[in-house]
Each structure stands twice: as structure tokens, then as C-alpha cells.
Design a protein around this motif. Sequence first.
Motif, PDB file in Angstrom:
ATOM      1  N   LEU A 233       0.849  -1.171   0.000  1.00  0.00           N
ATOM      2  CA  LEU A 233       0.000   0.000   0.000  1.00  0.00           C
ATOM      3  C   LEU A 233       0.894   1.232   0.000  1.00  0.00           C
ATOM      4  O   LEU A 233       1.752   1.365   0.872  1.00  0.00           O
ATOM      5  N   GLY A 234       0.743   2.088  -0.956  1.00  0.00           N
ATOM      6  CA  GLY A 234       1.554   3.289  -1.026  1.00  0.00           C
ATOM      7  C   GLY A 234       3.037   3.008  -1.152  1.00  0.00           C
ATOM      8  O   GLY A 234       3.864   3.817  -0.754  1.00  0.00           O
ATOM      9  N   GLY A 235       3.391   1.830  -1.680  1.00  0.00           N
ATOM     10  CA  GLY A 235       4.787   1.473  -1.856  1.00  0.00           C
ATOM     11  C   GLY A 235       5.479   1.005  -0.580  1.00  0.00           C
ATOM     12  O   GLY A 235       6.700   0.891  -0.550  1.00  0.00           O
ATOM     13  N   VAL A 236       4.716   0.723   0.473  1.00  0.00           N
ATOM     14  CA  VAL A 236       5.287   0.280   1.745  1.00  0.00           C
ATOM     15  C   VAL A 236       4.998  -1.209   1.920  1.00  0.00           C
ATOM     16  O   VAL A 236       3.854  -1.648   1.804  1.00  0.00           O
ATOM     17  N   SER A 237       6.034  -1.975   2.216  1.00  0.00           N
ATOM     18  CA  SER A 237       5.802  -3.402   2.459  1.00  0.00           C
ATOM     19  C   SER A 237       5.249  -3.582   3.875  1.00  0.00           C
ATOM     20  O   SER A 237       5.534  -2.797   4.777  1.00  0.00           O
ATOM     21  N   TYR A 238       4.450  -4.616   4.039  1.00  0.00           N
ATOM     22  CA  TYR A 238       3.849  -4.878   5.340  1.00  0.00           C
ATOM     23  C   TYR A 238       3.527  -6.361   5.464  1.00  0.00           C
ATOM     24  O   TYR A 238       3.498  -7.094   4.484  1.00  0.00           O
ATOM     25  N   THR A 239       3.285  -6.787   6.691  1.00  0.00           N
ATOM     26  CA  THR A 239       2.875  -8.158   6.976  1.00  0.00           C
ATOM     27  C   THR A 239       1.459  -8.107   7.521  1.00  0.00           C
ATOM     28  O   THR A 239       1.187  -7.384   8.480  1.00  0.00           O
ATOM     29  N   ASP A 240       0.564  -8.858   6.906  1.00  0.00           N
ATOM     30  CA  ASP A 240      -0.828  -8.931   7.344  1.00  0.00           C
ATOM     31  C   ASP A 240      -0.940 -10.071   8.347  1.00  0.00           C
ATOM     32  O   ASP A 240      -0.919 -11.243   7.966  1.00  0.00           O
ATOM     33  N   ASP A 241      -1.033  -9.755   9.619  1.00  0.00           N
ATOM     34  CA  ASP A 241      -1.113 -10.750  10.692  1.00  0.00           C
ATOM     35  C   ASP A 241      -2.577 -10.968  11.039  1.00  0.00           C
ATOM     36  O   ASP A 241      -3.149 -10.247  11.858  1.00  0.00           O
ATOM     37  N   ILE A 242      -3.193 -11.939  10.399  1.00  0.00           N
ATOM     38  CA  ILE A 242      -4.605 -12.235  10.627  1.00  0.00           C
ATOM     39  C   ILE A 242      -4.734 -13.096  11.882  1.00  0.00           C
ATOM     40  O   ILE A 242      -4.128 -14.153  11.982  1.00  0.00           O
ATOM     41  N   VAL A 243      -5.523 -12.617  12.832  1.00  0.00           N
ATOM     42  CA  VAL A 243      -5.719 -13.334  14.088  1.00  0.00           C
ATOM     43  C   VAL A 243      -6.926 -14.252  13.941  1.00  0.00           C
ATOM     44  O   VAL A 243      -8.035 -13.793  13.649  1.00  0.00           O
ATOM     45  N   GLN A 244      -6.702 -15.516  14.117  1.00  0.00           N
ATOM     46  CA  GLN A 244      -7.784 -16.491  14.064  1.00  0.00           C
ATOM     47  C   GLN A 244      -8.675 -16.334  15.296  1.00  0.00           C
ATOM     48  O   GLN A 244      -8.196 -15.977  16.380  1.00  0.00           O
ATOM     49  N   PHE A 245      -9.966 -16.605  15.131  1.00  0.00           N
ATOM     50  CA  PHE A 245     -10.928 -16.450  16.214  1.00  0.00           C
ATOM     51  C   PHE A 245     -10.480 -17.187  17.476  1.00  0.00           C
ATOM     52  O   PHE A 245     -10.554 -16.649  18.582  1.00  0.00           O
ATOM     53  N   LYS A 246      -9.966 -18.390  17.310  1.00  0.00           N
ATOM     54  CA  LYS A 246      -9.552 -19.197  18.461  1.00  0.00           C
ATOM     55  C   LYS A 246      -8.368 -18.578  19.202  1.00  0.00           C
ATOM     56  O   LYS A 246      -8.162 -18.830  20.390  1.00  0.00           O
ATOM     57  N   ASP A 247      -7.576 -17.742  18.529  1.00  0.00           N
ATOM     58  CA  ASP A 247      -6.404 -17.113  19.130  1.00  0.00           C
ATOM     59  C   ASP A 247      -6.704 -15.744  19.747  1.00  0.00           C
ATOM     60  O   ASP A 247      -5.858 -15.184  20.452  1.00  0.00           O
ATOM     61  N   TRP A 248      -7.883 -15.200  19.461  1.00  0.00           N
ATOM     62  CA  TRP A 248      -8.212 -13.853  19.906  1.00  0.00           C
ATOM     63  C   TRP A 248      -8.157 -13.671  21.424  1.00  0.00           C
ATOM     64  O   TRP A 248      -7.577 -12.687  21.908  1.00  0.00           O
ATOM     65  N   PRO A 249      -8.720 -14.580  22.243  1.00  0.00           N
ATOM     66  CA  PRO A 249      -8.678 -14.357  23.692  1.00  0.00           C
ATOM     67  C   PRO A 249      -7.252 -14.168  24.229  1.00  0.00           C
ATOM     68  O   PRO A 249      -7.029 -13.363  25.140  1.00  0.00           O
ATOM     69  N   GLU A 250      -6.300 -14.868  23.652  1.00  0.00           N
ATOM     70  CA  GLU A 250      -4.905 -14.739  24.083  1.00  0.00           C
ATOM     71  C   GLU A 250      -4.281 -13.420  23.611  1.00  0.00           C
ATOM     72  O   GLU A 250      -3.485 -12.810  24.310  1.00  0.00           O
ATOM     73  N   ARG A 251      -4.650 -12.976  22.420  1.00  0.00           N
ATOM     74  CA  ARG A 251      -4.074 -11.754  21.843  1.00  0.00           C
ATOM     75  C   ARG A 251      -4.720 -10.467  22.357  1.00  0.00           C
ATOM     76  O   ARG A 251      -4.090  -9.421  22.390  1.00  0.00           O
ATOM     77  N   LYS A 252      -6.001 -10.550  22.730  1.00  0.00           N
ATOM     78  CA  LYS A 252      -6.766  -9.356  23.102  1.00  0.00           C
ATOM     79  C   LYS A 252      -6.079  -8.483  24.152  1.00  0.00           C
ATOM     80  O   LYS A 252      -6.015  -7.264  23.982  1.00  0.00           O
ATOM     81  N   PRO A 253      -5.543  -9.043  25.238  1.00  0.00           N
ATOM     82  CA  PRO A 253      -4.922  -8.183  26.258  1.00  0.00           C
ATOM     83  C   PRO A 253      -3.708  -7.390  25.750  1.00  0.00           C
ATOM     84  O   PRO A 253      -3.342  -6.374  26.337  1.00  0.00           O
TER      85      PRO A 253
END
Length: 96
Positions: A1-21
Motif C-alpha cells: 500500500l503506497g509502496g510500503v511493504s507490510y505483513t498482514d497478521d490475521i488473528v484467528q478467532f480461536k487465538d483472539w482471547p490470548e491476543r486481546k490483552p
Amino acid sequence: LGGVSYTDDIVQFKDWPERKPSTPWGSMPVLTLSDGTSIAQARAIMRFVGKETGLYPTDNLLAARCDEVMDTLEDILTDLRNQGSGLPEAEKEAKR
């Protein structure tokens, strides 16, 4: 996007409770910069990326017009999501 590289870190539903905090507001999306700084909330992220890549206007009136469109789209999406709220599933789907 706009010539900037990035990593799309998609959080799976099952992993959300651990990542949310670890998120700034307990919600997604979150943009994490290379220095570890986190920016949360979709529109804040869009504005930041737009400014960093030169895709967001520097003219205040044009920037306000962009914000106006983004906010209007958010209102429309909220209204669509609320269609049929509280109704049985079949009726809710018919409303949408």
C-alpha cells in the motif's frame, strides 16, 4: 500500500482471547510499526498510513472531506449491521 511493504497478521478467532490483552483498546485492528509502536482503530490507522504514504491530503479542507466520506461509510455500515437486530434469524436475514 503506497509502496510500503507490510505483513498482514490475521488473528484467528480461536487465538483472539490470548491476543486481546496485548492490544491497545482490547480490539482490532492494530497497526504495529517496525519500532514496536502500536496504533489502534481503523480510521486512525487509515489516516496514519495515508499521511505516511502521501495518500492523505495535506490541505485541511480536502482532509476534512476524506474524513467526511470515511465517517459516512462507517455510519452506513453501522446501520446495515443493526438491521434486524433482536429479530429471529430468518427475519433478521430478510431485513438485511
